[in-house]
Write a protein that holds these residues in place. Structure first.
Motif, PDB file in Angstrom:
ATOM      1  N   ASN A 150     -38.822  -0.238  19.178  1.00 45.06           N
ATOM      2  CA  ASN A 150     -38.223  -0.479  17.863  1.00 45.06           C
ATOM      3  C   ASN A 150     -39.274  -0.873  16.829  1.00 45.06           C
ATOM      4  O   ASN A 150     -39.221  -0.447  15.669  1.00 45.06           O
ATOM      5  CB  ASN A 150     -37.155  -1.572  17.991  1.00 45.06           C
ATOM      6  CG  ASN A 150     -36.361  -1.776  16.729  1.00 45.06           C
ATOM      7  OD1 ASN A 150     -35.924  -0.825  16.100  1.00 45.06           O
ATOM      8  ND2 ASN A 150     -36.158  -3.025  16.360  1.00 45.06           N
ATOM      9  N   LYS A 151     -40.252  -1.672  17.240  1.00 52.53           N
ATOM     10  CA  LYS A 151     -41.320  -2.095  16.329  1.00 52.53           C
ATOM     11  C   LYS A 151     -42.348  -0.982  16.115  1.00 52.53           C
ATOM     12  O   LYS A 151     -42.722  -0.668  14.989  1.00 52.53           O
ATOM     13  CB  LYS A 151     -42.001  -3.336  16.902  1.00 52.53           C
ATOM     14  CG  LYS A 151     -43.179  -3.837  16.080  1.00 52.53           C
ATOM     15  CD  LYS A 151     -43.821  -5.032  16.744  1.00 52.53           C
ATOM     16  CE  LYS A 151     -44.969  -5.645  16.017  1.00 52.53           C
ATOM     17  NZ  LYS A 151     -45.499  -5.030  14.873  1.00 52.53           N
ATOM     18  N   THR A 196     -37.522  -5.629  26.828  1.00 55.84           N
ATOM     19  CA  THR A 196     -38.869  -5.807  26.286  1.00 55.84           C
ATOM     20  C   THR A 196     -39.419  -4.492  25.740  1.00 55.84           C
ATOM     21  O   THR A 196     -39.847  -4.422  24.585  1.00 55.84           O
ATOM     22  CB  THR A 196     -39.816  -6.387  27.355  1.00 55.84           C
ATOM     23  OG1 THR A 196     -39.314  -7.664  27.752  1.00 55.84           O
ATOM     24  CG2 THR A 196     -41.223  -6.556  26.814  1.00 55.84           C
ATOM     25  N   LYS A 242     -37.802  -1.782  24.987  1.00 52.89           N
ATOM     26  CA  LYS A 242     -36.921  -1.333  23.906  1.00 52.89           C
ATOM     27  C   LYS A 242     -37.292  -2.040  22.596  1.00 52.89           C
ATOM     28  O   LYS A 242     -37.339  -1.422  21.536  1.00 52.89           O
ATOM     29  CB  LYS A 242     -35.465  -1.613  24.291  1.00 52.89           C
ATOM     30  CG  LYS A 242     -34.456  -1.127  23.289  1.00 52.89           C
ATOM     31  CD  LYS A 242     -33.041  -1.312  23.814  1.00 52.89           C
ATOM     32  CE  LYS A 242     -32.031  -0.753  22.837  1.00 52.89           C
ATOM     33  NZ  LYS A 242     -30.668  -0.756  23.382  1.00 52.89           N
ATOM     34  N   SER A 243     -37.576  -3.334  22.696  1.00 53.19           N
ATOM     35  CA  SER A 243     -37.958  -4.105  21.508  1.00 53.19           C
ATOM     36  C   SER A 243     -39.277  -3.589  20.921  1.00 53.19           C
ATOM     37  O   SER A 243     -39.413  -3.455  19.700  1.00 53.19           O
ATOM     38  CB  SER A 243     -38.097  -5.583  21.859  1.00 53.19           C
ATOM     39  OG  SER A 243     -36.876  -6.104  22.317  1.00 53.19           O
ATOM     40  N   GLU A 270     -39.957  -8.789  17.628  1.00 50.33           N
ATOM     41  CA  GLU A 270     -38.600  -9.295  17.445  1.00 50.33           C
ATOM     42  C   GLU A 270     -37.717  -8.665  18.522  1.00 50.33           C
ATOM     43  O   GLU A 270     -37.633  -7.446  18.627  1.00 50.33           O
ATOM     44  CB  GLU A 270     -38.086  -8.919  16.048  1.00 50.33           C
ATOM     45  CG  GLU A 270     -36.811  -9.614  15.683  1.00 50.33           C
ATOM     46  CD  GLU A 270     -36.420  -9.348  14.239  1.00 50.33           C
ATOM     47  OE1 GLU A 270     -35.213  -9.148  14.005  1.00 50.33           O
ATOM     48  OE2 GLU A 270     -37.305  -9.357  13.375  1.00 50.33           O
ATOM     49  N   LYS A 271     -37.113  -9.508  19.326  1.00 52.05           N
ATOM     50  CA  LYS A 271     -36.342  -9.017  20.470  1.00 52.05           C
ATOM     51  C   LYS A 271     -35.032  -8.363  20.034  1.00 52.05           C
ATOM     52  O   LYS A 271     -34.372  -8.835  19.119  1.00 52.05           O
ATOM     53  CB  LYS A 271     -36.021 -10.169  21.431  1.00 52.05           C
ATOM     54  CG  LYS A 271     -37.229 -10.791  22.094  1.00 52.05           C
ATOM     55  CD  LYS A 271     -37.899  -9.868  23.069  1.00 52.05           C
ATOM     56  CE  LYS A 271     -37.166  -9.914  24.390  1.00 52.05           C
ATOM     57  NZ  LYS A 271     -37.715  -9.072  25.411  1.00 52.05           N
ATOM     58  N   VAL A 272     -34.715  -7.256  20.716  1.00 54.22           N
ATOM     59  CA  VAL A 272     -33.397  -6.642  20.596  1.00 54.22           C
ATOM     60  C   VAL A 272     -32.709  -6.825  21.947  1.00 54.22           C
ATOM     61  O   VAL A 272     -33.358  -7.106  22.950  1.00 54.22           O
ATOM     62  CB  VAL A 272     -33.483  -5.146  20.203  1.00 54.22           C
ATOM     63  CG1 VAL A 272     -34.133  -4.978  18.850  1.00 54.22           C
ATOM     64  CG2 VAL A 272     -34.206  -4.334  21.263  1.00 54.22           C
TER      65      VAL A 272
END
Length: 193
Positions: free
Chosen positions: A147-148, A141, A143-144, A60-62
């Motif tokens: 996060n996951k 990318t 960073k996303s 899921e993109k941030v």
């Protein structure tokens, strides 16, 4: 079907079968040579490769300027607030600038493992904001994925985007579980009081 019917059905099915003579059966006491050491090494290598369960597939993109924040249940609000404010001493650092997603995946997994083995409680991972990517789809990318991945790692209790003096939105503070060794040391320290 009763027992008698079952027995007669079985007798009908095996009616034309002839038993093998003992001399027709070949039993080898010595099988092919097996290199058990090589098999053990191969099995350990497969286990080592399979340990990393972090996914590189869908994420899921941030956005580059999004704040990353996560806290497992059981983490006290005061502890999370101090983490968010950068008030804990940083004991380890991982810089992922110029890493591919695959390289970052390996580095993050190994870093978390190393932190746990060395009783590190607070670390920082620098991932970059990802705002210089050529297309919007490629922005943030790493960073996303950070996060996951951090959410998927059991030793990670909480994480939050860093303060400006530690990298701001291009870095996260990570709080790890206490190891059993650290818990025992804390317990002993409090018993002496």
């Amino acid at each position: 079907m009763d027992e008698e019917d079952g027995a007669s059905l079985f007798a009908q099915e095996v009616a034309g079968i002839k038993p093998l003579k003992t001399s027709e059966v070949y039993l080898s006491k010595k099988g092919p040579e097996v290199d058990f050491l090589a098999r053990q090494k191969a099995a350990l290598m497969v286990n080592e490769e399979d340990r990393n369960h972090l996914s590189q597939d869908y994420v899921e993109k941030v956005q580059p300027n999004d704040v990353l924040a996560y806290k497992r249940s059981g983490v006290q609000d005061g502890v999370f607030k101090r983490l968010r404010q950068g008030k804990y001493g940083i004991e380890a650092r991982l810089d992922l600038h110029r890493h591919t997603v695959a390289q970052a995946r390996e580095q993050v997994y190994q870093f978390v493992d190393d932190c746990m083995r060395n009783d590190i409680r607070v670390a920082i991972i620098v991932h970059g904001k990802g705002d210089r990517a050529p297309t919007p789809e490629e922005q943030a990318t790493l960073k996303s994925f950070i996060n996951k991945w951090l959410r998927d790692l059991d030793p990670v209790m909480a994480f939050h985007s860093a303060q400006k003096f530690h990298g701001g939105l291009g870095a996260v503070y990570v709080l790890y579980k206490k190891t059993e060794k650290a818990r025992l040391e804390d317990w002993e320290k409090h018993q002496k009081r």
